[in-house]
Design a protein around this motif. Structure first.
Motif, short mmCIF file in Angstrom:
data_model
loop_
_atom_site.label_atom_id
_atom_site.label_comp_id
_atom_site.label_asym_id
_atom_site.label_seq_id
_atom_site.Cartn_x
_atom_site.Cartn_y
_atom_site.Cartn_z
N THR A 41 -0.61 96.15 69.43
CA THR A 41 -0.40 96.90 70.67
C THR A 41 -1.75 97.15 71.34
O THR A 41 -2.80 97.08 70.69
CB THR A 41 0.26 98.27 70.42
OG1 THR A 41 -0.65 99.06 69.63
CG2 THR A 41 1.59 98.14 69.70
N ILE A 42 -1.66 97.46 72.64
CA ILE A 42 -2.88 97.76 73.39
C ILE A 42 -3.56 98.99 72.77
O ILE A 42 -4.78 99.01 72.58
CB ILE A 42 -2.54 98.02 74.88
CG1 ILE A 42 -1.86 96.79 75.50
CG2 ILE A 42 -3.76 98.45 75.67
CD1 ILE A 42 -2.71 95.56 75.66
N ASP A 43 -2.76 100.01 72.45
CA ASP A 43 -3.34 101.25 71.91
C ASP A 43 -4.06 101.00 70.59
O ASP A 43 -5.12 101.56 70.33
CB ASP A 43 -2.26 102.31 71.70
CG ASP A 43 -1.67 102.76 73.03
OD1 ASP A 43 -2.39 102.58 74.05
OD2 ASP A 43 -0.53 103.25 73.06
N ALA A 44 -3.48 100.16 69.74
CA ALA A 44 -4.11 99.90 68.44
C ALA A 44 -5.23 98.85 68.56
O ALA A 44 -5.88 98.53 67.57
CB ALA A 44 -3.05 99.44 67.44
N LYS A 45 -5.43 98.33 69.76
CA LYS A 45 -6.50 97.36 70.03
C LYS A 45 -6.40 96.14 69.13
O LYS A 45 -7.40 95.62 68.65
CB LYS A 45 -7.89 97.99 69.85
CG LYS A 45 -8.12 99.25 70.69
CD LYS A 45 -9.53 99.76 70.48
CE LYS A 45 -9.74 101.14 71.07
NZ LYS A 45 -9.51 101.23 72.51
N ASN A 46 -5.19 95.69 68.85
CA ASN A 46 -5.06 94.55 67.94
C ASN A 46 -4.14 93.46 68.49
O ASN A 46 -3.47 92.77 67.75
CB ASN A 46 -4.58 95.02 66.56
CG ASN A 46 -3.23 95.73 66.65
OD1 ASN A 46 -2.72 95.96 67.75
ND2 ASN A 46 -2.65 96.06 65.51
N GLN A 56 -11.09 95.63 74.38
CA GLN A 56 -10.59 96.67 73.48
C GLN A 56 -11.17 98.03 73.87
O GLN A 56 -10.49 99.04 73.80
CB GLN A 56 -10.91 96.28 72.04
CG GLN A 56 -10.13 95.01 71.71
CD GLN A 56 -10.34 94.49 70.32
OE1 GLN A 56 -11.24 94.93 69.61
NE2 GLN A 56 -9.52 93.55 69.91
N GLU A 57 -12.42 98.01 74.32
CA GLU A 57 -13.01 99.28 74.75
C GLU A 57 -12.30 99.82 75.98
O GLU A 57 -12.00 101.00 76.09
CB GLU A 57 -14.51 99.09 75.02
CG GLU A 57 -15.15 100.37 75.51
CD GLU A 57 -16.66 100.40 75.33
OE1 GLU A 57 -17.14 99.93 74.28
OE2 GLU A 57 -17.33 100.89 76.25
N ASN A 58 -12.02 98.96 76.96
CA ASN A 58 -11.42 99.40 78.23
C ASN A 58 -9.90 99.47 78.21
O ASN A 58 -9.30 100.05 79.10
CB ASN A 58 -11.82 98.46 79.36
CG ASN A 58 -13.24 98.68 79.81
OD1 ASN A 58 -14.02 99.31 79.11
ND2 ASN A 58 -13.57 98.17 80.97
N LYS A 454 -22.91 93.90 83.24
CA LYS A 454 -24.01 94.70 82.70
C LYS A 454 -23.64 95.24 81.31
O LYS A 454 -24.48 95.29 80.41
CB LYS A 454 -24.35 95.86 83.65
CG LYS A 454 -25.65 96.55 83.31
CD LYS A 454 -26.04 97.49 84.44
CE LYS A 454 -27.37 98.18 84.24
NZ LYS A 454 -27.76 98.50 82.91
N TRP A 455 -22.38 95.59 81.16
CA TRP A 455 -21.92 96.06 79.85
C TRP A 455 -22.18 94.98 78.80
O TRP A 455 -22.65 95.26 77.70
CB TRP A 455 -20.43 96.41 79.92
CG TRP A 455 -19.89 97.00 78.63
CD1 TRP A 455 -19.75 98.33 78.35
CD2 TRP A 455 -19.45 96.28 77.47
NE1 TRP A 455 -19.24 98.48 77.08
CE2 TRP A 455 -19.04 97.24 76.51
CE3 TRP A 455 -19.35 94.93 77.13
CZ2 TRP A 455 -18.55 96.91 75.25
CZ3 TRP A 455 -18.87 94.58 75.88
CH2 TRP A 455 -18.47 95.56 74.95
#
Ligand SMILES: Nc1nc2c(ncn2[C@@H]2O[C@H](COP(=O)(O)OP(=O)(O)O)[C@@H](O)[C@H]2O)c(=O)[nH]1
Ligand SMILES: [Mg+2]
Length: 718
Positions: A41-46, A56-58, A454-455
């Motif tokens: 899932t997006i929330d679990a960044k996986n 994953q950060e954003n 830049k990030w």
């Protein structure tokens, strides 16, 4: 993995507003196809798709991702795209590599700004479109309203294939008016139970079924006749009509899903594999030699690289689409963009960052190559003997610029390398090393686009940098003619220096005749042209150097030295040090010394005479003017125009298109700084624009004074 033949492959680009569930839907499609065993899932960044650190950060997609899934013995290649307009490069290249767009709509909001923008991208390249209403499990789901906004914005071609029975929390049932069945899903989604339509839904289902049949019939005359005589069509006829309607963009079928709960996804995939167009349905591409490249698996092997990326531990990966023939491991090909021979030693298909080695890929398929010598985005690889290329992806012109500098000089070289890699992965970031401005200018699609760049510099490449205001590439020219003499003389022991040059400068315009006579301070000067150099300047415009020397007052061998001196001033204009352009110089007289004259003396005399004449010739600063085209919702047009006027913009015209106005204007580059951000705040992010260099034009007097003053101050500081 199984080898898929051309007629078993579908390529789709997943489009839609940011947050409409593209990445979640692609995850569900991979799960349904058995490519992954667990849904991330997006929330679990996986998730498979958003695998990069910045994503994953954003919590949203920044790059396009190539994925595949398998269903009913067919392969669906999925290009998951970023929703934000700053990253439209990934959308455009994905559309290029696919045969059909699937646009997700967040059912809480209906059509959003990003949905409209992506719709237009697909429309521009005539890609068929399937609409997917996502998030039907959400409390705030509003199906009817979403459909209303879709009909309103995407025309009457929007046609329901499905509707939800119980949208909102607990959503599990869909009526499919093509199958004329109800699809009921288990709580945690998956495969539908196909059951009869309940009595209370029958009338509505019938009505929508008839609308669908009628729409399907519209796409083909013979179907229309059948429909009129029989009053209905068989399922097979309907499917045929739908496939045709999709292909011609005469219909945009609507599906219902909850990507998060994996509801409706299997049916959507079934529809894609059976009704969505494949490469053989699409217009045949024409190569650089004007020949058709038929999608023939038995034809000569030919692939186009639509995307490159750099992955940890692997290096460069090139993603390609097979346009003709069959690609197999160890095939020898030629890169027709640079003539380099490449061996395809390892062939992959990809699901995000995981790669599966495959022995061969057929026409229509998407795959990836590593370890190529000199191949990148937009290159064509062909079997030897076919030296043509593809027209390629048309990325948008840049519209946002900033100057960038490494905080430490030690990082300059590293920064250059990092920027090269960044451009390779995202061709909409363009890096310009401006000798003229003494700045590295980075061009992109918007402020956020460059902030993300830049990030990457900060976090991945570990190069601290600063953004600075980008300078404007001004030009200098003259508006009237002027005359000057200069004597360079140095006689202090030893060998002396002597050179004297008399010249006239005048504004040059293409095709204007040379002077034969000139009057200065009451004196008449006859000019007879002996020779002429027309120099096309690297920075645009011309310098015309006319030799009018009579009676040998200056030896012919010194004429190049004088030109050299003049060119030195053309490169560092007398007003602001900017390049000068569009000037004609007549050298008509001078003096030599029998012993002391040499090249240096004439170079200096030429340079100084030119500089004096230039300053007396009504010198003006020119600035770059851009053609700007803005698409803005009608209700915000006034605000956008008054903002443009505040930027010294000149509105050239306006036209209406649906609920949008298109404004064409000319605006000085100097006033376009941070325009994307300003436009976004004036229109609530609902406008889009493009800008393209048009020409150089004189700046108004007050601006000229300010620019000269700023230049003088800067010179003092240095
Ligand atoms: N309730 C609900 N949330 C969803 C659904 N699909 C996606 N989301 C959520 O919406 C957010 C954005 O999803 P994402 O897939 O990143 O959208 P994208 O920007 O279009 O790729 C995430 O928090 C998802 O968990 C859905 O069907 N139902
Ligand atoms: Mg996404």
């Amino acid at each position: 993995m199984k080898t898929y033949q051309t007629d078993q492959i579908k390529n789709i680009a997943l489009l839609g507003n940011s947050g409409s569930g593209k990445t979640t839907l692609s995850e569900a499609m991979l799960f349904v196809g058995g490519v992954i065993e667990r849904r991330g899932t997006i929330d679990a960044k996986n998730t498979v798709s958003d695998y990069r650190p910045i994503e994953q950060e954003n919590g949203n997609s920044i790059f396009s991702t190539v994925l595949y899934t398998e269903f009913l013995n067919k392969k669906i290649n999925i290009l998951d795209t970023p929703g934000l307009d700053d990253f439209s490069g990934g959308v455009i290249s994905s559309l290029y590599a696919s045969d059909c767009a699937v646009l997700t709509i967040n059912v809480q909001n209906g059509v959003e700004v990003g949905s409209e923008i992506h719709y237009r991208h697909a429309e521009k390249v005539h890609k068929p479109l399937i609409l997917v209403i996502n998030g039907l499990d959400h409390d705030k789901a509003n199906f009817e309203k979403s459909i209303e906004t879709m009909r309103d914005r995407f025309s009457h071609n929007v046609i329901l294939v499905q509707y939800p029975v119980n949208e909102g929390a607990g959503f599990n049932s869909i009526i499919d008016v093509l199958k004329m069945k109800m699809l009921q899903y288990p709580k945690d989604g998956g495969a539908a139970k196909v059951i009869e339509i309940p009595a209370d839904q029958k009338a509505k289902a019938e009505e929508l079924h008839n609308a669908l049949v009628e729409k399907a019939a519209e796409s083909d005359e013979s179907l229309m006749e059948l429909y009129f005589s029989n009053d209905t069509l068989t399922e097979e006829e309907i499917r045929k009509g739908i496939a045709k309607g999709i292909l011609s963009r005469g219909m945009f079928p609507v599906f219902c899903v909850s990507a998060k709960n994996n509801i409706g996804v299997d049916r959507l995939m079934e529809f894609i594999v059976s009704e969505a167009p494949s490469i053989t349905d699409m217009p045949v591409p024409v190569n650089s030699k004007g020949q058709d490249v038929k999608p023939d698996p038995a034809g000569p092997a030919s692939v186009y690289v639509f995307k490159s990326s750099i992955e940890e531990h692997i290096g460069e990966i090139n993603y390609f689409r097979v346009y003709s023939g069959k690609i197999s491991e160890n095939l020898d090909v030629v890169n027709t963009n640079n003539g380099v021979k490449e061996r395809l030693s390892q062939l992959y298909v990809c699901a995000g960052k995981s790669r599966i080695r495959v022995p061969e890929l057929y026409t229509g398929d998407l795959g990836a190559l590593v370890k190529l010598k000199n191949t990148k985005t937009d290159h064509t690889l062909n079997v030897p003997g076919n030296d043509w290329r593809y027209e390629g992806v048309k990325f948008p012109e840049p519209k946002y610029r900033t100057a960038i500098k490494a905080q430490s000089e030690h990082d300059d070289e590293k920064l250059g390398e990092a920027l090269n890699k960044i451009h390779l992965e995202d061709p909409t970031i363009i890096v310009e090393y401006s000798k003229e401005l003494k700045q590295i200018i980075v061009h992109g699609q918007g402020e956020y686009h460059l902030n993300i760049m830049k990030w990457h510099l900060d976090n991945i490449y570990k190069i601290p940098t600063n953004f600075n205001p980008p300078k404007i590439p001004y030009r200098e020219t003259i508006t009237k003619s002027a005359q000057a003499d200069y004597r360079h003389k140095k006689q202090s022991g030893g060998a002396g220096q002597f050179g004297e040059v008399h010249l006239i400068v005048e504004p040059y315009t293409e095709g204007s005749p040379e002077l034969s006579m000139m009057k200065f301070g009451g004196k008449e000067l006859k000019l007879s042209v002996r020779g002429k150099d027309e120099i096309d300047l690297d920075w645009g415009g011309k310098l015309v150097y006319v030799n009018c020397i009579v009676g040998g007052s200056i030896d012919a061998r010194f004429m190049p030295a004088i030109l050299k001196g003049i060119m030195e001033k053309m490169e560092v204009g007398p007003l602001t040090g900017s390049y000068a352009r569009d000037i004609r110089v007549y050298v008509y007289d001078g003096k030599m010394h029998p012993v002391d004259s040499n090249e240096i003396s004439f170079r200096l005399a030429g340079r100084n005479a030119f500089s004096i004449a230039f300053k007396n010739a009504g010198p003006r600063i020119l600035e770059p003017i851009y053609d700007v085209e803005i698409m803005v919702p009608s209700d915000r047009m006034g605000d956008v125009i008054s903002d443009l006027q505040g930027r010294r913009g000149m509105v050239l015209g306006m036209s209406s298109e649906k609920r949008f106005e298109i404004i064409k204007a000319r605006v000085p580059l100097a006033e376009m700084n941070k325009y994307s951000t300003a436009l976004s705040s004036v229109t609530g992010g609902r406008a889009i624009y493009t800008m393209k260099f048009s020409e150089y034009a004189q700046v108004p007097g007050d601006v000229q004074d300010a620019v000269i003053k700023a230049y003088a101050e800067e010179e003092e500081e240095e």
